[in-house]
Design a protein around this motif. Structure first.
Motif, short mmCIF file in Angstrom:
data_model
loop_
_atom_site.label_atom_id
_atom_site.label_comp_id
_atom_site.label_asym_id
_atom_site.label_seq_id
_atom_site.Cartn_x
_atom_site.Cartn_y
_atom_site.Cartn_z
N UNK A 82 0.85 -1.19 0.00
CA UNK A 82 0.00 0.00 0.00
C UNK A 82 0.89 1.24 0.00
N UNK A 83 0.55 2.18 -0.88
CA UNK A 83 1.34 3.40 -1.00
C UNK A 83 0.46 4.62 -0.82
N UNK A 84 0.93 5.58 -0.07
CA UNK A 84 0.15 6.80 0.11
C UNK A 84 0.30 7.73 -1.08
N UNK A 85 1.44 7.72 -1.70
CA UNK A 85 1.69 8.63 -2.80
C UNK A 85 1.64 7.96 -4.17
N UNK A 86 1.73 6.65 -4.22
CA UNK A 86 1.71 5.96 -5.50
C UNK A 86 2.91 6.29 -6.36
N UNK A 100 1.73 -9.59 -4.55
CA UNK A 100 0.56 -9.95 -5.33
C UNK A 100 -0.13 -8.72 -5.90
N UNK A 101 0.12 -7.56 -5.27
CA UNK A 101 -0.53 -6.35 -5.76
C UNK A 101 0.05 -5.10 -5.15
N UNK A 102 -0.37 -3.98 -5.71
CA UNK A 102 0.09 -2.66 -5.30
C UNK A 102 -1.14 -1.77 -5.31
N UNK A 103 -1.38 -1.06 -4.21
CA UNK A 103 -2.60 -0.29 -4.07
C UNK A 103 -2.29 1.10 -3.53
N UNK A 104 -2.86 2.11 -4.15
CA UNK A 104 -2.72 3.48 -3.62
C UNK A 104 -3.64 3.62 -2.42
N UNK A 105 -3.16 4.24 -1.37
CA UNK A 105 -3.94 4.41 -0.14
C UNK A 105 -5.19 5.23 -0.38
#
Length: 110
Positions: A82-86, A100-105
């Motif tokens: 999980x990323x706050x800034x992406x 498995x994945x990447x998600x913007x907060x």
């Protein structure tokens, strides 16, 4: 049976939001959490988690070292970063490390 989730956190505000969201989902059990990366993998193994939500703010040096260990744990937990800034290179780092994945907060709970 519920999905057992573990939070590997770096920022208390983001973590508090994730915990609040997870509490609203009856099919999710918050199995554990830590802000100490050195304790994470042994604790995840003991708790037999299904999913790990890892905060990108831990840094890719730390996550890059931990991710391969996490995905080899018993039960092969899925790891979501999980990323706050992406960050523009975040998805590439996540994929290369085995997430498995990447998600913007900023994503919605749906």
């Amino acid at each position: 049976m519920s999905t057992r989730v573990y939070l590997l956190e770096a920022r208390s505000l983001l973590s508090a939001g994730l915990r609040a969201t997870l509490k609203e989902l009856p099919e999710i059990t918050l199995a554990g959490r830590t802000d100490a990366p050195e304790r994470a993998v042994p604790e995840m193994a003991r708790l037999r988690v299904d999913v790990v939500v890892a905060d990108e703010a831990l840094g890719w040096k730390t996550l890059g070292a931990l991710l391969p260990e996490m995905i080899r744990l018993p039960g092969r937990p899925r790891v979501l970063v999980v990323a706050s800034m992406g960050a523009s290179d975040g998805p590439r780092h996540a994929a290369e490390a085995g997430a498995a994945g990447y998600l913007a907060a900023t994503s919605s709970a749906e």
